[in-house]
Every structure is written in C-alpha cells, then in structure tokens.
Motif scaffolding. Structure first.
Motif, mmCIF file in Angstrom:
data_model
loop_
_atom_site.group_PDB
_atom_site.id
_atom_site.type_symbol
_atom_site.label_atom_id
_atom_site.label_comp_id
_atom_site.label_asym_id
_atom_site.label_seq_id
_atom_site.Cartn_x
_atom_site.Cartn_y
_atom_site.Cartn_z
ATOM 1 N N LEU A 1 -1.435 -21.877 -1.110
ATOM 2 C CA LEU A 1 -0.213 -22.373 -0.487
ATOM 3 C C LEU A 1 0.993 -22.216 -1.402
ATOM 4 C CD1 LEU A 1 -1.656 -25.627 1.114
ATOM 5 C CD2 LEU A 1 -0.941 -23.577 2.321
ATOM 6 N N SER A 2 0.788 -22.363 -2.705
ATOM 7 C CA SER A 2 1.918 -22.337 -3.627
ATOM 8 C C SER A 2 2.566 -20.973 -3.735
ATOM 9 C CB SER A 2 1.475 -22.801 -5.018
ATOM 10 O OG SER A 2 0.604 -21.866 -5.614
ATOM 11 N N ILE A 3 1.805 -19.910 -3.532
ATOM 12 C CA ILE A 3 2.385 -18.580 -3.673
ATOM 13 C C ILE A 3 3.342 -18.253 -2.540
ATOM 14 C CG2 ILE A 3 0.416 -17.701 -4.937
ATOM 15 C CD1 ILE A 3 -0.425 -16.214 -2.420
ATOM 16 N N LEU A 4 3.209 -18.905 -1.404
ATOM 17 C CA LEU A 4 4.093 -18.624 -0.284
ATOM 18 C C LEU A 4 5.525 -19.018 -0.606
ATOM 19 C CD1 LEU A 4 1.842 -19.798 2.681
ATOM 20 C CD2 LEU A 4 2.105 -17.498 1.730
ATOM 21 N N THR A 5 5.694 -20.094 -1.364
ATOM 22 C CA THR A 5 7.024 -20.534 -1.766
ATOM 23 C C THR A 5 7.644 -19.550 -2.741
ATOM 24 O OG1 THR A 5 6.340 -22.820 -1.509
ATOM 25 C CG2 THR A 5 8.335 -22.437 -2.780
ATOM 26 N N ALA A 6 6.843 -19.050 -3.665
ATOM 27 C CA ALA A 6 7.355 -18.145 -4.689
ATOM 28 C C ALA A 6 7.766 -16.807 -4.112
ATOM 29 C CB ALA A 6 6.301 -17.928 -5.774
ATOM 30 N N ALA A 7 7.151 -16.367 -3.050
ATOM 31 C CA ALA A 7 7.379 -15.020 -2.518
ATOM 32 C C ALA A 7 8.831 -14.771 -2.138
ATOM 33 C CB ALA A 7 6.488 -14.786 -1.310
ATOM 34 N N LYS B 1 9.823 2.550 1.939
ATOM 35 C CA LYS B 1 8.397 2.549 2.271
ATOM 36 C C LYS B 1 7.712 1.222 1.956
ATOM 37 C CE LYS B 1 7.582 6.950 3.507
ATOM 38 N NZ LYS B 1 6.917 7.342 4.777
ATOM 39 N N THR B 2 8.221 0.503 0.956
ATOM 40 C CA THR B 2 7.505 -0.698 0.500
ATOM 41 C C THR B 2 8.282 -1.993 0.761
ATOM 42 O OG1 THR B 2 8.424 -0.599 -1.756
ATOM 43 C CG2 THR B 2 6.401 0.658 -1.321
ATOM 44 N N ARG B 3 9.426 -1.886 1.420
ATOM 45 C CA ARG B 3 10.240 -3.081 1.661
ATOM 46 C C ARG B 3 9.466 -4.129 2.470
ATOM 47 N NH1 ARG B 3 14.462 -0.857 4.091
ATOM 48 N NH2 ARG B 3 15.613 -0.586 2.136
ATOM 49 N N GLY B 4 9.488 -5.351 2.006
ATOM 50 C CA GLY B 4 8.830 -6.452 2.703
ATOM 51 C C GLY B 4 7.332 -6.546 2.496
ATOM 52 N N LYS B 5 6.743 -5.566 1.809
ATOM 53 C CA LYS B 5 5.289 -5.546 1.665
ATOM 54 C C LYS B 5 4.783 -6.633 0.704
ATOM 55 C CE LYS B 5 4.570 -1.763 4.191
ATOM 56 N NZ LYS B 5 4.185 -0.493 3.557
ATOM 57 N N THR B 6 5.557 -6.956 -0.324
ATOM 58 C CA THR B 6 5.135 -8.007 -1.253
ATOM 59 C C THR B 6 4.977 -9.329 -0.518
ATOM 60 O OG1 THR B 6 6.223 -6.912 -3.124
ATOM 61 C CG2 THR B 6 5.728 -9.259 -3.374
ATOM 62 N N GLU B 7 5.990 -9.668 0.260
ATOM 63 C CA GLU B 7 5.943 -10.921 1.020
ATOM 64 C C GLU B 7 4.814 -10.895 2.057
ATOM 65 O OE1 GLU B 7 9.755 -10.217 -0.845
ATOM 66 O OE2 GLU B 7 8.639 -9.003 0.598
ATOM 67 N N PHE B 8 4.616 -9.739 2.683
ATOM 68 C CA PHE B 8 3.546 -9.598 3.670
ATOM 69 C C PHE B 8 2.181 -9.809 3.024
ATOM 70 C CE2 PHE B 8 0.496 -6.714 5.858
ATOM 71 C CZ PHE B 8 0.380 -7.436 7.041
ATOM 72 N N ASP C 1 -0.795 5.196 -0.917
ATOM 73 C CA ASP C 1 -1.042 4.667 0.427
ATOM 74 C C ASP C 1 -2.342 3.872 0.470
ATOM 75 O OD1 ASP C 1 1.272 5.850 1.292
ATOM 76 O OD2 ASP C 1 0.284 7.503 2.343
ATOM 77 N N HIS C 2 -2.294 2.775 1.193
ATOM 78 C CA HIS C 2 -3.484 1.953 1.416
ATOM 79 C C HIS C 2 -4.299 2.578 2.550
ATOM 80 C CE1 HIS C 2 -5.995 -1.536 2.254
ATOM 81 N NE2 HIS C 2 -5.496 -2.148 1.193
ATOM 82 N N PRO C 3 -5.638 2.539 2.461
ATOM 83 C CA PRO C 3 -6.443 3.121 3.544
ATOM 84 C C PRO C 3 -6.327 2.368 4.868
ATOM 85 C CG PRO C 3 -7.836 2.020 1.918
ATOM 86 C CD PRO C 3 -6.465 2.094 1.333
ATOM 87 N N PHE C 4 -5.889 1.101 4.836
ATOM 88 C CA PHE C 4 -5.694 0.337 6.062
ATOM 89 C C PHE C 4 -4.252 0.509 6.528
ATOM 90 C CE2 PHE C 4 -9.076 -3.085 4.849
ATOM 91 C CZ PHE C 4 -10.066 -2.121 4.951
ATOM 92 N N PRO C 5 -4.027 1.055 7.718
ATOM 93 C CA PRO C 5 -2.665 1.324 8.202
ATOM 94 C C PRO C 5 -1.751 0.097 8.215
ATOM 95 C CG PRO C 5 -4.272 2.426 9.601
ATOM 96 C CD PRO C 5 -5.047 1.541 8.677
ATOM 97 N N VAL C 6 -2.313 -1.087 8.359
ATOM 98 C CA VAL C 6 -1.488 -2.289 8.416
ATOM 99 C C VAL C 6 -0.701 -2.483 7.127
ATOM 100 C CG1 VAL C 6 -3.299 -3.858 7.576
ATOM 101 C CG2 VAL C 6 -1.467 -4.738 9.034
ATOM 102 N N PHE C 7 -1.227 -1.980 6.006
ATOM 103 C CA PHE C 7 -0.535 -2.108 4.728
ATOM 104 C C PHE C 7 0.331 -0.893 4.411
ATOM 105 C CE2 PHE C 7 -4.381 -4.808 4.034
ATOM 106 C CZ PHE C 7 -3.711 -6.022 3.933
ATOM 107 N N GLY C 8 -0.105 0.288 4.836
ATOM 108 C CA GLY C 8 0.688 1.492 4.608
ATOM 109 C C GLY C 8 0.883 1.793 3.130
#
Length: 203
Positions: free
Chosen positions: A7-13, A98-105, A162-169
């Motif tokens: 839970l704590s990492i969600l605040t830091a993101a 290509k990577t915008r928003g991926k850290t938070e995701f 690239d990640h093998p799972f398309p959801v991560f790209g």
C-alpha cells in the motif's frame, strides 16, 4: 491480502515524474527502498518455517511457500537480465513516449493480486532447488540489484526492452529494475495467504 509495504508504494508513485533520462535522487532512493523493504518482508515471511510449512500447498493448483520462493528467485534472475539487456541496447529516442506512465502502472498493477497471471514455464517452480539454495540465491541476487542501482550512472530511462506481455509493452531499464521488488511484493502477499490458509501446519 495487501501488505503495508504494497500500500505504501502507491503513495510514492505519484511524485516520481521526470522527463530527463537520468535518474533523480528520489527515483534512485525509491528503487533502493523497494528492494530493501521487499527483501526484509520476504525473509521475515520464510524465516523459521518447518519442512511441512515450507512444502504445504493450500490446493492442488496452488503453490507452496517453497514453490513461491523458488519462483521469486527464478523471476528475479530473468528480470535483472532484462535490466542488463536494456542498458546494453542503444538509447531509444522515443523512450519518453513509449514508457510514459508505465512506472505508475507497474506500481499499481504488480501488487494487485485480484488479477491473476500465469508465470512463463521458464520461471515456474519445479522443486529442484533446495530451501538453502533458494535463500542463498535470493540474497545474492538482491545484493546485486541493490549495488547496481546504488552505483549506476547510466541514464536508465532512455534504454528500453519490450516486455513479452502486451499489457506492459516497452519498459525502460529503471522500470525493469523496480519490477523486481514489485514482483517480490506480489508474491510476498501470496506467501502470507498460504500461511494464513486454514490447513497451514502449525509447525
């Protein structure tokens, strides 16, 4: 069941935005904290377990604590290899798009066990590694990851794989790096679930 750490990492993101490919001090500190905290949580969860507790499976299609721990170790090796592959690749001129928003995701999706995933065969546990080797390899791999993020001067965010799972790209090297503790946290939750299941041996 979500841990306090999850839970704590969600605040830091929300504070870790930067358009420069070089890591900010906050990003580096955050990655180190995730690596160290997830390690501390994992080692506490597996400490002092009996053989019966280590191998207990809540169901035929569920992993034991030992199998989950083995998966964490196998996955960390693969994830760090992705960090290295990204670093060794040429800088991606489109890295920011290509990577915008991926850290938070990643920080939200990886610790959410309401969405299940099937691990690739290469990192599925097969009980071929002893408990002692699992713990030893875990500590060695984690020390390597921490040393890397503490010392690297590479602009990690402009190097991608690239990640093998398309959801991560497409993920950058920093994102691949924090994937390691986030994946660890996800499976720390799984270990905690096994330990609180009705049939878990008392000793």
């Amino acid at each position: 069941m979500k841990s306090v750490l999850a839970l704590s990492i969600l605040t830091a993101a929300c504070v870790l935005h930067a358009s420069d490919a070089t890591l900010t001090p906050a990003e580096r500190t955050h990655a180190i904290q995730l690596l160290e905290d997830s390690q501390k949580e994992f080692l506490a969860l597996v400490d002092g377990l009996s053989d019966a507790q280590w191998t207990y499976k809540p169901g035929p299609d569920r992993w034991s604590v030992g199998e989950t721990a083995e998966h964490i170790v196998l996955a960390e090796a693969t994830l760090f290899a992705s960090v290295q592959r990204a670093v060794d690749s040429p800088a991606n001129p489109d890295w920011e798009t290509k990577t915008r928003g991926k850290t938070e995701f990643l920080e939200k999706a990886m610790v959410d066990r309401s969405h299940k995933a099937t691990a690739p065969e290469a990192i599925q546990p097969h009980a071929k590694i002893s408990r002692e080797e699992v713990i030893q390899r875990y500590k060695e791999q984690r020390a390597r990851a921490i040393k890397f993020i503490e010392e690297t001067g590479v602009p990690l965010k402009e190097h991608t794989v690239d990640h093998p799972f398309p959801v991560f790209g497409t993920l950058n090297a920093y994102q691949w790096l924090i994937y390691i503790p986030l994946h660890n946290i996800r499976h720390n939750q799984q270990i905690a679930e096994v330990k609180t299941s009705a049939g878990f041996p008392q000793r």
